[in-house]
Design a protein around this motif. Sequence first.
Motif, PDB file in Angstrom:
ATOM      1  N   ALA A  45       0.833  -1.204   0.000  1.00  0.00           N
ATOM      2  CA  ALA A  45       0.000   0.000   0.000  1.00  0.00           C
ATOM      3  C   ALA A  45       0.869   1.255   0.000  1.00  0.00           C
ATOM      4  CB  ALA A  45      -0.933  -0.015   1.206  1.00  0.00           C
ATOM      5  N   GLY A  46       2.002   1.199   0.696  1.00  0.00           N
ATOM      6  CA  GLY A  46       2.912   2.333   0.694  1.00  0.00           C
ATOM      7  C   GLY A  46       3.495   2.604  -0.685  1.00  0.00           C
ATOM      8  N   LYS A  47       3.762   1.518  -1.433  1.00  0.00           N
ATOM      9  CA  LYS A  47       4.274   1.714  -2.798  1.00  0.00           C
ATOM     10  C   LYS A  47       3.195   2.277  -3.713  1.00  0.00           C
ATOM     11  CE  LYS A  47       7.690  -1.993  -2.376  1.00  0.00           C
ATOM     12  NZ  LYS A  47       8.148  -3.314  -2.883  1.00  0.00           N
ATOM     13  N   VAL A  48       1.959   1.837  -3.527  1.00  0.00           N
ATOM     14  CA  VAL A  48       0.862   2.390  -4.328  1.00  0.00           C
ATOM     15  C   VAL A  48       0.679   3.874  -4.017  1.00  0.00           C
ATOM     16  CG1 VAL A  48      -1.621   2.226  -4.792  1.00  0.00           C
ATOM     17  CG2 VAL A  48      -0.277   0.154  -4.497  1.00  0.00           C
ATOM     18  N   GLU A  49       1.016   4.275  -2.795  1.00  0.00           N
ATOM     19  CA  GLU A  49       0.913   5.686  -2.416  1.00  0.00           C
ATOM     20  C   GLU A  49       1.749   6.566  -3.336  1.00  0.00           C
ATOM     21  OE1 GLU A  49      -0.272   9.017  -0.468  1.00  0.00           O
ATOM     22  OE2 GLU A  49      -0.968   7.000   0.037  1.00  0.00           O
ATOM     23  N   LEU A  50       2.896   6.050  -3.794  1.00  0.00           N
ATOM     24  CA  LEU A  50       3.730   6.817  -4.717  1.00  0.00           C
ATOM     25  C   LEU A  50       2.990   7.058  -6.029  1.00  0.00           C
ATOM     26  CD1 LEU A  50       7.141   4.983  -4.125  1.00  0.00           C
ATOM     27  CD2 LEU A  50       6.350   7.121  -3.105  1.00  0.00           C
ATOM     28  N   ALA A  51       2.282   6.031  -6.511  1.00  0.00           N
ATOM     29  CA  ALA A  51       1.507   6.208  -7.741  1.00  0.00           C
ATOM     30  C   ALA A  51       0.372   7.209  -7.527  1.00  0.00           C
ATOM     31  CB  ALA A  51       0.951   4.860  -8.194  1.00  0.00           C
TER      32      ALA A  51
END
Length: 340
Positions: A45-51
Amino acid sequence: MTKVVADRAEAQQDGLTFGNPIGCHYHWLEPDRIDGYGDSVRRLAGKVELAVDGFERTAHLSEEVFAGEAADTLRDRAARRHEESAAVRDNLRGLGRAINAYSDALRRYREGLEQLRAYAVSAGLEIRDQRIWPPVETIAGDTPQKEVDAWERDWKAYQACFEAKVELRDARRAATRDLARALAEHAGVHPDKDKAKLVARNAHQVRFGELQREAAEEAMEAVQANDAADTARHTVEALKRREQAALGDLEEMVLAERPPEEIQAQAAKVQALHRELTEARVEARDAEAVAEREVAQADRAARNLEAAEEGRTRVVGERADLPQGPRTAAQPADLKDRLG
C-alpha cells in the motif's frame, strides 16, 4: 435418572462435544507469520501511495506548464487513475490491518489454550495427547461421600474447561469472519439480493456455488446488525466523553466566578448533552437487542442448512424421567444433578 442428549449442531462444532476430550493444542498458523503477511500488504500500500501522488500531481498540472488538447486528455486520465489508485491503496491498507488484527486474535487464541491447559493441570484433570480428558461418566451409588465430592469437583472443572474452549473457539471464528469480510471488500464483492449468489462491483464475478438463500441473507443481516450495535456503542462512548468535558468546563467556570449568563449557557449545554446521551443509550440497547436476535436467527438458519446438507434430523435435549423416589445405593448420580 437423566438421559443426557446434546444438540449436535449446538454443542458439536469442530468435533467438540460435551463429555469428549477437549483439545488444547494450537495447530493454526503462527501469529508472527500472519503478521508478516499483513506487513507485506501494508508495504505494498505504501508503494501504491507513490503512484497516487504521481497521478495527483499530473492531474493538477497548470495550463502555464502544459496546455492544449493533449494536456487536457492527460489531466483527465491522470485524475481517473488517481481515483483508482487511491481506492487500491485504501483497500490494501484496510486488508493489511485486518490481517494484523487476525494475527492478534490467533495470538490470544494460542495464549488462551495455554491457560486452559494450565488450569486443567491445576484442577487435577488428566492431560494426555494434548487433550483434557473428562472424568468417568458415572460412579456407583454406594461410593463414599469423599470420592463423590471429588468426582463432582472434577466434572465441574471439566465443564469450566469445556465452556472456556467454546468461548475461545467462538472468538477465533469471529476474527475469521472479520478477515473474510475484509477480503471480500478488497475483492470488491457484495451480496446481490436479486440473485442467490455474490457478484463483484468492478466487472469481476465471483460465484460461491449453490448457497441457501435464507442462510446467506440471515448471515448478512447479522453482520449488519452487529455493525449497527458497534456504531451505537461508539456513539455512547463519544457522548460520555463530551459530557464529562462539558461538566469539567462548567465546574471551572463556577470556580472562576464567570458571569452568570456564561455559566447558564454552559449548564444548558451539559443538559443537552445529557439528553442526547440518554437517547443514545436507549438506541444502543435497542441495537444490541436487534443484533442478538439477528445472530440467533442466523445461527438457526446455519444449523438448519447444516442439517439439510448432512441429511439428518436435529436432535434436541430431552429428559427421560423415572418415577420419583429416594435414590437407592445401586442408583448412580446423574450428570444433571451434579452440574445443576
